[in-house]
Design an enzyme around this catalytic site. Structure first.
Site, PDB file in Angstrom:
ATOM      1  CG  ASP A 132      23.358  39.939  50.141  1.00 55.92           C
ATOM      2  OD1 ASP A 132      22.209  40.399  50.059  1.00 55.92           O
ATOM      3  OD2 ASP A 132      23.635  38.932  50.827  1.00 55.92           O
ATOM      4  CG  ASP A 164      24.708  34.974  51.200  1.00 55.25           C
ATOM      5  OD1 ASP A 164      24.065  33.967  51.551  1.00 55.25           O
ATOM      6  OD2 ASP A 164      24.161  36.056  50.912  1.00 55.25           O
ATOM      7  CG  ASP A 217      19.723  39.978  55.289  1.00 51.50           C
ATOM      8  OD1 ASP A 217      20.010  40.633  56.294  1.00 51.50           O
ATOM      9  OD2 ASP A 217      18.730  40.227  54.571  1.00 51.50           O
TER      10      ASP A 217
END
Length: 258
Positions: free
Chosen positions: A21, A196, A23
């Site tokens: 991922d 995250d 961001d």
């Protein structure tokens, strides 16, 4: 916290590729976003002659409106659409020049406040040296996500990039994961996913049989995220990966890249 392994069987065998991922995984999102939104709101208040609190309220409402209308799609994250709608909520009708100006102000400020987490670049370089494939699955439109990757100087660190704009849907929907797997051409059982978000990244990847690694904030109190590994430090993850504990990974490659 330190690196926590919840499923040895899933992560003690070398992957053929790792998907990341972007961001809040490769860099911290909140501070750049806060700085960028504040800069755009200040400019909007000045250009439109409206009080700052009115601008802030209109932009917050605009974001909700856009997301409600577009659902889980790349365009639902568009700052251009947020600012267009926010200006209209303020009763100024559509103002194309101002809308474009605010969007450029937002992203220029955002990028100027971004920093990679420590150890990210070194880990990616070590993976490349080891011949392990790399890809990104990221929500939002392609142009800005491409700009972020180039801004960080990581454009030569990934074999493939999949945005939700290209896939036609945000994570955790199936389409972005399926597209990344197809591009890599690798059995999902030999792929790791690092992200995250317990739902978007971890739950989204799990049905494919992908091993899941959750990046959490430092001093995080563990929660049942259903991931195979939790970590808060890419340097520690790097050391684990090239420690000899992961079968099929050369220790020399990791040491050489650091």
């Amino acid at each position: 916290m330190t690196l926590r392994i919840h499923n040895n069987d899933k992560v003690l065998r070398a992957p053929q590729a790792i998907i990341f991922d972007t961001d809040n995984t490769l860099y911290a999102y909140d501070r750049p976003h806060s700085q960028a939104l504040a800069a755009a709101e200040r400019k909007a208040a000045k250009l439109l002659g409206v009080a700052a609190d009115e601008v802030s309220g209109a932009f917050a409402r605009a974001r909700e409106d856009v997301k409600r209308q577009l659902g889980k799609t790349a365009s639902s994250h568009s700052r251009l659409l947020y600012f267009q709608r926010g200006i209209e909520i303020l009763g100024r009708k559509t103002q194309l020049v101002i809308t474009l100006d605010l969007e450029q102000t937002y992203w220029r400020t955002f990028l100027s406040h971004c920093e990679l987490f420590p150890g990210v670049r070194e880990f990616l370089q070590a993976l490349r040296s080891s011949g392990i494939g790399t890809a990104i699955i990221t929500d939002l439109t392609s142009q800005i996500q491409f700009r972020k990757i180039i801004y960080f100087g990581l454009d030569d660190c990934f074999d493939y990039v999949v945005t939700s704009e290209e896939a036609g849907a945000d994570k955790p929907q199936e389409a972005p994961f399926r597209l990344a797997i197809d591009k890599l051409g690798i059995d999902p059982a030999r792929i790791w996913m690092i992200g995250d978000h317990p739902v978007n990244d971890i739950a989204g990847a799990r049905p494919f049989g992908i091993s899941t690694l959750l990046r959490v904030d430092r001093n995080h109190e563990g929660r049942d995220a259903g991931c195979d590994v939790e970590f808060d430090d890419f340097t520690e993850l790097h050391q684990f990966f090239f420690s000899g504990k992961v079968d099929g990974v050369s220790q020399f490659a990791g040491a050489h890249a650091r």
